[in-house]
Design a protein around this motif. Structure first.
Motif, PDB file in Angstrom:
ATOM      1  N   PHE B  83       0.613  -1.033  -0.071  1.00  0.00           N
ATOM      2  CA  PHE B  83      -0.208  -0.032  -0.041  1.00  0.00           C
ATOM      3  C   PHE B  83       0.979   1.400   0.116  1.00  0.00           C
ATOM      4  O   PHE B  83       0.478   2.146  -0.592  1.00  0.00           O
ATOM      5  CB  PHE B  83      -1.103   0.100   1.291  1.00  0.00           C
ATOM      6  CG  PHE B  83      -1.846  -1.281   1.288  1.00  0.00           C
ATOM      7  CD1 PHE B  83      -2.882  -1.405   0.385  1.00  0.00           C
ATOM      8  CD2 PHE B  83      -1.409  -2.326   2.131  1.00  0.00           C
ATOM      9  CE1 PHE B  83      -3.653  -2.703   0.299  1.00  0.00           C
ATOM     10  CE2 PHE B  83      -2.382  -3.540   2.311  1.00  0.00           C
ATOM     11  CZ  PHE B  83      -3.268  -3.647   1.242  1.00  0.00           C
ATOM     12  N   ASP B  84       1.875   1.324   0.810  1.00  0.00           N
ATOM     13  CA  ASP B  84       2.777   2.303   0.660  1.00  0.00           C
ATOM     14  C   ASP B  84       3.403   2.780  -0.431  1.00  0.00           C
ATOM     15  O   ASP B  84       3.572   3.683  -0.951  1.00  0.00           O
ATOM     16  CB  ASP B  84       4.033   2.091   1.682  1.00  0.00           C
ATOM     17  CG  ASP B  84       3.826   2.330   3.243  1.00  0.00           C
ATOM     18  OD1 ASP B  84       2.913   2.987   3.324  1.00  0.00           O
ATOM     19  OD2 ASP B  84       4.292   1.516   4.022  1.00  0.00           O
ATOM     20  N   SER B  85       3.931   1.464  -1.116  1.00  0.00           N
ATOM     21  CA  SER B  85       4.419   1.560  -2.423  1.00  0.00           C
ATOM     22  C   SER B  85       3.573   2.133  -3.531  1.00  0.00           C
ATOM     23  O   SER B  85       3.876   2.990  -4.447  1.00  0.00           O
ATOM     24  CB  SER B  85       5.237   0.509  -3.162  1.00  0.00           C
ATOM     25  OG  SER B  85       4.128  -0.383  -3.383  1.00  0.00           O
ATOM     26  N   MET B  86       2.216   2.010  -3.384  1.00  0.00           N
ATOM     27  CA  MET B  86       1.391   2.517  -4.346  1.00  0.00           C
ATOM     28  C   MET B  86       0.840   3.899  -4.214  1.00  0.00           C
ATOM     29  O   MET B  86       0.703   4.665  -5.220  1.00  0.00           O
ATOM     30  CB  MET B  86       0.184   1.325  -4.385  1.00  0.00           C
ATOM     31  CG  MET B  86      -0.807   1.802  -5.625  1.00  0.00           C
ATOM     32  SD  MET B  86      -2.077   0.670  -5.718  1.00  0.00           S
ATOM     33  CE  MET B  86      -1.968  -0.428  -6.851  1.00  0.00           C
ATOM     34  N   HIS B  87       0.843   4.095  -2.783  1.00  0.00           N
ATOM     35  CA  HIS B  87       0.016   5.289  -2.572  1.00  0.00           C
ATOM     36  C   HIS B  87       1.102   6.403  -2.134  1.00  0.00           C
ATOM     37  O   HIS B  87       0.690   7.724  -1.554  1.00  0.00           O
ATOM     38  CB  HIS B  87      -0.975   5.272  -1.702  1.00  0.00           C
ATOM     39  CG  HIS B  87      -1.984   4.235  -2.288  1.00  0.00           C
ATOM     40  ND1 HIS B  87      -2.900   4.760  -3.075  1.00  0.00           N
ATOM     41  CD2 HIS B  87      -2.438   3.054  -1.934  1.00  0.00           C
ATOM     42  CE1 HIS B  87      -3.966   3.780  -3.518  1.00  0.00           C
ATOM     43  NE2 HIS B  87      -3.428   2.770  -2.931  1.00  0.00           N
ATOM     44  N   ARG B  88       2.355   6.143  -1.739  1.00  0.00           N
ATOM     45  CA  ARG B  88       3.071   7.063  -1.075  1.00  0.00           C
ATOM     46  C   ARG B  88       4.406   7.186  -2.048  1.00  0.00           C
ATOM     47  O   ARG B  88       5.086   6.112  -2.448  1.00  0.00           O
ATOM     48  CB  ARG B  88       3.515   6.803   0.134  1.00  0.00           C
ATOM     49  CG  ARG B  88       2.396   6.806   1.265  1.00  0.00           C
ATOM     50  CD  ARG B  88       2.086   8.204   1.532  1.00  0.00           C
ATOM     51  NE  ARG B  88       1.018   8.066   2.628  1.00  0.00           N
ATOM     52  CZ  ARG B  88      -0.383   8.164   2.082  1.00  0.00           C
ATOM     53  NH1 ARG B  88      -0.683   8.108   1.039  1.00  0.00           N
ATOM     54  NH2 ARG B  88      -1.180   8.244   3.199  1.00  0.00           N
ATOM     55  N   ILE B  89       5.064   8.402  -2.048  1.00  0.00           N
ATOM     56  CA  ILE B  89       6.224   8.334  -3.008  1.00  0.00           C
ATOM     57  C   ILE B  89       7.459   8.826  -1.997  1.00  0.00           C
ATOM     58  O   ILE B  89       7.392   9.641  -1.099  1.00  0.00           O
ATOM     59  CB  ILE B  89       6.232   9.478  -3.898  1.00  0.00           C
ATOM     60  CG1 ILE B  89       5.060   9.404  -4.836  1.00  0.00           C
ATOM     61  CG2 ILE B  89       7.489   9.661  -4.871  1.00  0.00           C
ATOM     62  CD1 ILE B  89       5.018  10.502  -6.004  1.00  0.00           C
TER      63      ILE B  89
END
Lengths: 452, 89
Positions: B83-89
């Motif tokens: 989820f982090d990789s998809m929604h946070r840069i």
């Protein structure tokens, strides 16, 4: 912490919109397996592949389970066999295909690519032997994929090879006629073939590549379509922006899986291939995206423009999301593997001519196209020549994966099953191109200035 | 190592009790629980810390799936990074 909305968005993409990692492909160099004794070379090839890729499938499955993202295929690409086998004193290159097939079975991958030759400027003796053995190699193995690069922007097009590949395709189809002519589904003719493509059937491990590398291909046409549903009727700037944002998210997932697989396997990460690869499943179709943009069916006027927007926006969004992008990167249009594409082709609204125009603006070429079994080899060669010319002039990859369906005609359907889907036999010009193909020689490399 | 557990399905008595009991049994600590509605379906989202657990990810995942089957809901556990990789840069 990540918000609920974002968590549910990711889950919905995977669950409902069929977002997946299409392939983790391990590229392995086999140059060090060359040996004058073909038996020794084959043994070295088998040993090297099974050692390098021993944990590939298991690692893929672990990642799949831990992150909850389906990884559909685990595959291997190897150095073009024409280079590896060149040192061996043999004409029987089928043995190399059998060694690859055995290694693929042992490691548990579903395809292994690299029964290949690069002949854009001319034939080596080894390339001739490899090409001649393609029909038998593809019918006597289950998992081996073959490709031949017959043209490039730098070298032009080897028309002797184009002529020969038309004959090879017909021969392969005849030999695999009792298996839905599926030998041809494992054979790609390329112009400007990429060295790091993770997708089959055209994957091989190019000579400039590292010893061993992990390349990942993402997918997700369903996710793009769903995103476009939310901007119905809005202008193309919005369409393009929406696709870019979606491609970014999809690619971020690919990047995560690629770096995770690379660190667990102790193999460097190569590239993420930003492709939209359809499957025959409903909701996993590139044509549906074009329809969502406002095209009634794939093949209608506007199809090429819609595909151009899609292809470019996918690259723009994806390029920002990965540390290294490569392979084919763009939208795939394999007719038999795309539910809406094959329906349009079966109705006759999607023609070969339209598909050819589409290939000028997207990442591949005439892919999984079924034509009548009685199509002469010279016509298939001419079709290849057209497609290679598009790639050569436009400095892009183009490919032909065509299946002459033995004993079938326009209106019939060839059933491959599985990911390959089913292909309606498409109408192809019955006009004669044999004198054109009989000329042979080489089409010179194009001028790279004075572009118009 | 942190993971996100999502429970999606029709609301009923005992969902949280059953899931948390399974987690407690393998010493997985719950960091946060929240609920949301997605297409009128009950959705529970839990952030958990698996650092103190000696159970393997695969075992926990199988156990939760079995628990979901019993309750008639879908239960997933996924590492937080996806989820982090998809929604946070």
């Amino acid at each position: 912490m990540i918000g609920n909305r974002e968590i549910l968005e990711t889950i919905r993409m995977i669950q409902e919109d069929k977002l997946d990692i299409r392939t983790i492909t391990m590229g392995i160099t086999l140059l060090d397996c060359a040996d004058s004794d073909p038996k020794v070379a084959c043994a070295k090839i088998y040993d090297k592949i099974t050692k390098r890729a021993e944990k590939l499938v298991r690692t893929g499955e672990d990642i799949e389970r831990e992150y909850g993202i389906p990884i559909i295929n685990k595959r291997i690409s190897v150095t073009p066999i024409a280079m590896v086998a060149a040192a061996s004193n043999t004409d029987k290159y089928v043995d190399f295909a059998l060694a690859l097939d055995k290694a693929a079975a042992t490691t548990g991958v579903n395809f292994i690519g690299g029964f290949s030759a690069l002949v854009q400027k001319g034939y080596s003796d080894s390339a001739v032997k490899l090409i001649n053995s393609i029909p038998e190699a593809l019918t006597s193995t289950e998992r081996v994929c073959a490709s031949v690069n017959v043209g490039s922007t730098q070298a032009g097009i080897n028309m002797d090879a184009v002529k020969r590949m038309g004959e090879i395709i017909v021969e392969t189809s005849k030999m695999s006629a009792n298996c839905a002519c599926n030998g041809c589904a494992k054979l790609v003719v390329f112009c400007n073939a990429p060295n790091d493509n993770p997708f089959m059937a055209g994957a091989f491990h190019g000579v400039g590549e590292p010893e061993c590398v992990i390349n990942v291909g993402v997918s997700g046409p369903g996710v793009v379509k769903r995103a476009l549903e939310k901007v119905k009727g809005q202008d193309f700037t919005t369409v393009s922006e929406t696709i870019k944002k979606t491609a970014f998210k999809v690619t971020r997932m690919g990047q995560l899986v690629a770096s995770e697989a690379s660190s667990r396997l102790g193999v460097p990460f190569g590239i993420v291939d930003l492709s939209l690869a359809p499957t025959p499943a409903v909701g996993d179709s590139v044509a549906e995206i074009l329809m969502e943009m406002g095209i009634e069916k794939a093949g209608a006027c506007g199809t090429t423009a819609a595909l151009a927007i899609l292809n470019d926006a996918v690259k723009k969004g994806g390029a920002m999301a990965s540390s290294s992008v490569g392979g084919l990167s763009g939208a795939f249009i394999p007719v038999s593997e795309d539910n809406q594409m094959l329906l349009a082709a079966a109705e006759g609204v999607l023609t070969l001519e339209r598909l050819e125009a589409m290939t000028a603006v997207c990442s591949v070429g005439l892919d999984m196209v079924v034509v009548p079994g009685e199509t002469p080899a010279s016509t298939i060669s001419a079709m290849i020549a057209d497609e290679m010319a598009i790639g050569m002039i436009n400095s892009k990859t183009t490919a032909v994966r065509v299946i002459p369906a033995m004993g079938m005609n326009v209106g019939d359907t060839l059933e491959f099953g599985g990911l390959l889907g089913s292909g309606p036999v498409m109408k192809i010009s019955t006009l004669d191109s044999s004198d054109f193909i009989a000329r042979g020689g080489r089409i010179p490399a194009p001028l790279n200035s004075l572009k118009n | 190592m942190r993971a996100v557990i999502t429970v999606i399905g029709c609301d009923r008595v005992g969902i949280i009790a059953a899931v948390t009991a399974d987690l407690a049994a393998v010493n997985i600590n719950i960091l946060n629980i929240s609920q949301a509605l997605m297409d009128n379906l009950f959705t529970m989202i839990m952030l958990v810390d698996m650092g103190g657990s000696n159970a393997s990810f695969a075992d926990v995942s199988d156990k939760l799936k079995a628990c979901g089957d019993k309750l008639g809901v879908e239960i997933r556990i996924q590492k937080e990074e996806i989820f982090d990789s998809m929604h946070r840069i």
